[in-house]
Design a protein around this motif. Sequence first.
Motif: not given
Length: 121
Positions: A109, A113, A117
Amino acid sequence: MAAPIDLELKKAFSELQVKMIDTQQKVKLADLQIDQLTRVQKHAKLTHTEITTLPDNTRLYEGVGRMFILQSKEEINNQLMDKQKTADEKIKELEKKVYLERSVKEAEDNIREMLLSRRAQ
């Protein structure tokens, strides 16, 4: 600017790969231990059920190394029950180690992320 991002992602992916391999090995080891403990537990249970059908005056011997020791029926039953209890406790303890799989998911995860981003920038 693209080179530092790629280095960060490479480093993160390599760390994830190492973590996943390590975790998979630990999970396999835990599964093997659980299988072995369930066999011990079944063996003790079967032996206990067979011994309970025997009359009280039956001579029972416990194997110790290459010799056999005369034991009372009660002592052998207590030993078998203890074996079952300890195997059951160890199985429960090993099954609680779900945190291993959770740690890999958390790392995945985190990388997702990071990727999201980077794409947003």
